[in-house]
Design a protein around this motif. Structure first.
Motif, PDB file in Angstrom:
ATOM      1  N   GLY A   1     -13.128  17.983  50.277  1.00  0.00           N
ATOM      2  CA  GLY A   1     -11.434  17.763  50.597  1.00  0.00           C
ATOM      3  C   GLY A   1     -11.441  17.123  51.631  1.00  0.00           C
ATOM      4  N   GLY A   2     -10.262  16.225  51.666  1.00  0.00           N
ATOM      5  CA  GLY A   2      -9.816  15.298  52.696  1.00  0.00           C
ATOM      6  C   GLY A   2     -10.397  13.839  52.171  1.00  0.00           C
ATOM      7  N   GLU A   3     -11.027  13.524  51.224  1.00  0.00           N
ATOM      8  CA  GLU A   3     -11.526  12.321  50.732  1.00  0.00           C
ATOM      9  C   GLU A   3     -10.330  11.432  50.325  1.00  0.00           C
ATOM     10  OE1 GLU A   3     -15.043  14.880  50.909  1.00  0.00           O
ATOM     11  OE2 GLU A   3     -13.102  15.133  49.684  1.00  0.00           O
ATOM     12  N   LEU A   4     -10.321  10.232  50.283  1.00  0.00           N
ATOM     13  CA  LEU A   4      -9.672   9.121  49.603  1.00  0.00           C
ATOM     14  C   LEU A   4     -10.914   8.824  48.572  1.00  0.00           C
ATOM     15  CD1 LEU A   4      -7.482   6.942  48.950  1.00  0.00           C
ATOM     16  CD2 LEU A   4      -8.515   5.801  50.643  1.00  0.00           C
ATOM     17  N   ILE A   5     -10.441   9.187  47.158  1.00  0.00           N
ATOM     18  CA  ILE A   5     -11.612   8.875  46.243  1.00  0.00           C
ATOM     19  C   ILE A   5     -11.221   7.584  45.415  1.00  0.00           C
ATOM     20  CG2 ILE A   5     -12.299   9.660  43.948  1.00  0.00           C
ATOM     21  CD1 ILE A   5     -12.932  11.614  46.201  1.00  0.00           C
ATOM     22  N   PHE A   6     -12.342   6.750  45.347  1.00  0.00           N
ATOM     23  CA  PHE A   6     -12.393   5.647  44.644  1.00  0.00           C
ATOM     24  C   PHE A   6     -12.895   5.639  43.357  1.00  0.00           C
ATOM     25  CE2 PHE A   6     -12.542   3.642  49.077  1.00  0.00           C
ATOM     26  CZ  PHE A   6     -11.300   3.061  48.794  1.00  0.00           C
ATOM     27  N   CYS A   7     -12.427   5.604  42.333  1.00  0.00           N
ATOM     28  CA  CYS A   7     -12.823   5.813  40.896  1.00  0.00           C
ATOM     29  C   CYS A   7     -12.854   4.707  39.793  1.00  0.00           C
ATOM     30  CB  CYS A   7     -12.224   6.941  40.151  1.00  0.00           C
ATOM     31  SG  CYS A   7     -12.777   7.364  38.534  1.00  0.00           S
ATOM     32  N   CYS A   8     -13.992   4.251  39.211  1.00  0.00           N
ATOM     33  CA  CYS A   8     -13.832   3.000  38.314  1.00  0.00           C
ATOM     34  C   CYS A   8     -13.863   3.567  36.775  1.00  0.00           C
ATOM     35  CB  CYS A   8     -14.878   2.244  38.355  1.00  0.00           C
ATOM     36  SG  CYS A   8     -15.197   1.199  39.822  1.00  0.00           S
ATOM     37  N   ALA A   9     -13.767   5.113  36.638  1.00  0.00           N
ATOM     38  CA  ALA A   9     -13.546   5.621  35.445  1.00  0.00           C
ATOM     39  C   ALA A   9     -14.738   5.134  34.478  1.00  0.00           C
ATOM     40  CB  ALA A   9     -12.180   5.506  34.808  1.00  0.00           C
TER      41      ALA A   9
ATOM     42  N   ASP B   1     -18.533  15.915  35.524  1.00  0.00           N
ATOM     43  CA  ASP B   1     -18.902  17.550  34.889  1.00  0.00           C
ATOM     44  C   ASP B   1     -18.119  18.504  36.156  1.00  0.00           C
ATOM     45  OD1 ASP B   1     -19.934  16.939  32.668  1.00  0.00           O
ATOM     46  OD2 ASP B   1     -21.761  16.967  33.825  1.00  0.00           O
ATOM     47  N   ASP B   2     -18.596  18.241  37.368  1.00  0.00           N
ATOM     48  CA  ASP B   2     -18.127  19.316  38.367  1.00  0.00           C
ATOM     49  C   ASP B   2     -18.051  18.253  39.712  1.00  0.00           C
ATOM     50  OD1 ASP B   2     -17.117  21.197  40.181  1.00  0.00           O
ATOM     51  OD2 ASP B   2     -18.985  22.213  40.186  1.00  0.00           O
ATOM     52  N   PRO B   3     -17.027  17.719  39.751  1.00  0.00           N
ATOM     53  CA  PRO B   3     -16.758  16.805  40.989  1.00  0.00           C
ATOM     54  C   PRO B   3     -17.000  17.450  42.283  1.00  0.00           C
ATOM     55  CG  PRO B   3     -14.760  16.942  39.946  1.00  0.00           C
ATOM     56  CD  PRO B   3     -15.690  17.569  39.165  1.00  0.00           C
ATOM     57  N   ASN B   4     -16.297  18.776  42.461  1.00  0.00           N
ATOM     58  CA  ASN B   4     -16.307  19.486  43.557  1.00  0.00           C
ATOM     59  C   ASN B   4     -17.509  19.661  44.433  1.00  0.00           C
ATOM     60  OD1 ASN B   4     -13.348  19.732  43.378  1.00  0.00           O
ATOM     61  ND2 ASN B   4     -13.526  21.413  41.887  1.00  0.00           N
ATOM     62  N   GLU B   5     -18.631  19.820  43.523  1.00  0.00           N
ATOM     63  CA  GLU B   5     -19.802  19.933  44.494  1.00  0.00           C
ATOM     64  C   GLU B   5     -20.153  18.569  45.340  1.00  0.00           C
ATOM     65  OE1 GLU B   5     -23.842  19.459  42.070  1.00  0.00           O
ATOM     66  OE2 GLU B   5     -22.528  20.733  41.058  1.00  0.00           O
ATOM     67  N   TRP B   6     -19.455  17.465  44.799  1.00  0.00           N
ATOM     68  CA  TRP B   6     -19.790  16.384  45.657  1.00  0.00           C
ATOM     69  C   TRP B   6     -18.739  15.861  46.779  1.00  0.00           C
ATOM     70  CZ3 TRP B   6     -24.401  14.693  44.551  1.00  0.00           C
ATOM     71  CH2 TRP B   6     -24.990  14.967  43.537  1.00  0.00           C
ATOM     72  N   ILE B   7     -17.806  16.830  46.822  1.00  0.00           N
ATOM     73  CA  ILE B   7     -16.577  16.301  48.045  1.00  0.00           C
ATOM     74  C   ILE B   7     -16.385  17.640  48.801  1.00  0.00           C
ATOM     75  CG2 ILE B   7     -15.698  14.443  46.713  1.00  0.00           C
ATOM     76  CD1 ILE B   7     -13.182  16.216  45.974  1.00  0.00           C
TER      77      ILE B   7
ATOM     78  N   LYS C   1      -7.208  19.850  43.450  1.00  0.00           N
ATOM     79  CA  LYS C   1      -7.362  21.392  43.933  1.00  0.00           C
ATOM     80  C   LYS C   1      -8.142  21.423  45.051  1.00  0.00           C
ATOM     81  CE  LYS C   1      -5.836  23.747  39.668  1.00  0.00           C
ATOM     82  NZ  LYS C   1      -6.336  24.430  38.441  1.00  0.00           N
ATOM     83  N   LYS C   2      -9.162  20.491  45.161  1.00  0.00           N
ATOM     84  CA  LYS C   2     -10.159  20.416  46.222  1.00  0.00           C
ATOM     85  C   LYS C   2      -9.510  20.152  47.428  1.00  0.00           C
ATOM     86  CE  LYS C   2     -14.263  21.039  47.738  1.00  0.00           C
ATOM     87  NZ  LYS C   2     -15.180  22.171  47.576  1.00  0.00           N
ATOM     88  N   GLY C   3      -8.483  19.179  47.331  1.00  0.00           N
ATOM     89  CA  GLY C   3      -7.569  18.771  48.656  1.00  0.00           C
ATOM     90  C   GLY C   3      -7.916  17.196  49.001  1.00  0.00           C
ATOM     91  N   ILE C   4      -8.152  16.341  47.899  1.00  0.00           N
ATOM     92  CA  ILE C   4      -8.366  14.809  47.996  1.00  0.00           C
ATOM     93  C   ILE C   4      -6.876  14.491  48.804  1.00  0.00           C
ATOM     94  CG2 ILE C   4     -10.139  14.585  46.357  1.00  0.00           C
ATOM     95  CD1 ILE C   4      -7.676  13.216  44.948  1.00  0.00           C
ATOM     96  N   VAL C   5      -7.101  13.221  49.561  1.00  0.00           N
ATOM     97  CA  VAL C   5      -5.696  12.886  50.147  1.00  0.00           C
ATOM     98  C   VAL C   5      -5.320  11.641  49.589  1.00  0.00           C
ATOM     99  CG1 VAL C   5      -6.504  13.861  52.393  1.00  0.00           C
ATOM    100  CG2 VAL C   5      -7.389  11.519  51.831  1.00  0.00           C
ATOM    101  N   GLY C   6      -6.241  11.131  48.632  1.00  0.00           N
ATOM    102  CA  GLY C   6      -5.683  10.099  47.794  1.00  0.00           C
ATOM    103  C   GLY C   6      -6.877   9.771  46.464  1.00  0.00           C
ATOM    104  N   PHE C   7      -6.481   8.785  45.718  1.00  0.00           N
ATOM    105  CA  PHE C   7      -7.077   8.515  44.499  1.00  0.00           C
ATOM    106  C   PHE C   7      -6.603   6.943  43.939  1.00  0.00           C
ATOM    107  CE2 PHE C   7      -8.047   8.486  39.827  1.00  0.00           C
ATOM    108  CZ  PHE C   7      -9.398   9.232  39.929  1.00  0.00           C
ATOM    109  N   CYS C   8      -7.836   6.481  44.272  1.00  0.00           N
ATOM    110  CA  CYS C   8      -7.724   4.946  43.696  1.00  0.00           C
ATOM    111  C   CYS C   8      -8.679   4.791  42.312  1.00  0.00           C
ATOM    112  CB  CYS C   8      -8.468   4.078  44.633  1.00  0.00           C
ATOM    113  SG  CYS C   8      -7.688   3.934  46.241  1.00  0.00           S
ATOM    114  N   LEU C   9      -7.950   4.144  41.064  1.00  0.00           N
ATOM    115  CA  LEU C   9      -8.332   4.181  40.039  1.00  0.00           C
ATOM    116  C   LEU C   9      -8.248   2.683  39.560  1.00  0.00           C
ATOM    117  CD1 LEU C   9      -9.344   5.179  37.302  1.00  0.00           C
ATOM    118  CD2 LEU C   9      -6.930   5.476  36.659  1.00  0.00           C
ATOM    119  N   GLN C  10      -9.715   2.289  39.372  1.00  0.00           N
ATOM    120  CA  GLN C  10      -9.966   0.928  38.712  1.00  0.00           C
ATOM    121  C   GLN C  10      -9.663   0.717  37.336  1.00  0.00           C
ATOM    122  OE1 GLN C  10     -11.017  -2.457  40.403  1.00  0.00           O
ATOM    123  NE2 GLN C  10      -9.964  -2.590  38.384  1.00  0.00           N
ATOM    124  N   MET C  11      -8.615   0.233  36.842  1.00  0.00           N
ATOM    125  CA  MET C  11      -8.369   0.384  35.315  1.00  0.00           C
ATOM    126  C   MET C  11      -9.550  -0.648  34.625  1.00  0.00           C
ATOM    127  SD  MET C  11      -4.409   0.873  35.531  1.00  0.00           S
ATOM    128  CE  MET C  11      -3.967   1.232  34.058  1.00  0.00           C
TER     129      MET C  11
END
Length: 154
Positions: free
Chosen positions: A16-24, A8-14, A42-52
């Motif tokens: 900025g500057g994080e490497l995000i791990f996501c299993c979707a 819903d609103d991931p921005n309240e949980w980070i 837009k919040k400024g993450i530094v990387g995104f890892c997606l588990q397909m």
């Protein structure tokens, strides 16, 4: 490093500057990830890892384009990966790097510690001259000089 599955609103949980791990988890279509990913960028993450998985079996082109636009690494894992293993390896590498930097700086301080003794008046002029000669300084004909010590994080 931060695991994130709040859609819903991931921005309240980070911050900025994080490497995000996501299993979707709960995502049925790959395109459903695009608004989520855009908010994180837009919040400024530094990387995104997606588990397909079976529902998210491809990375939408728009996500790839956004990653390129924001200069943000996007890593997709097609096979199951335990994020704890990735976290552990990353943390171990960071600790190793920090320790190496610390040891380099400590060596520089030890190598140049005599300068503090000199400035505090604890060394004779002869001893100072010998140490300056050993350091490669060219002092012949001068009555004063300035010492500049540069420390860099490399």
């Amino acid at each position: 490093m931060h695991p994130l599955e709040i859609w819903d609103d991931p921005n309240e949980w980070i911050d900025g500057g994080e490497l995000i791990f996501c299993c979707a988890l709960g995502v049925d279509e790959p395109d459903d990830l695009i608004p989520f990913f855009r908010q994180l960028l837009k919040k400024g993450i530094v990387g995104f890892c997606l588990q397909m998985h079976e529902h998210v079996n491809r990375v939408p082109q728009e996500m790839l384009d956004l990653a390129e636009e924001y200069h943000c690494p996007l890593i997709a894992f097609r096979q199951s990966v335990r994020f704890i293993d990735l976290s552990r390896n990353l943390i171990n590498n960071l600790i190793k790097h920090v320790n190496q930097d610390y040891l380099k700086e400590k060596q520089k301080l030890e190598d140049n510690g005599w300068m503090l003794d000199w400035l505090n008046g604890n060394l004779t002029d002869e001893h100072v001259s010998k140490l300056l000669y050993l350091s490669g300084a060219k002092l012949k004909g001068f009555h004063f000089f300035t010492v500049v010590i540069e420390y860099s994080k490399k």
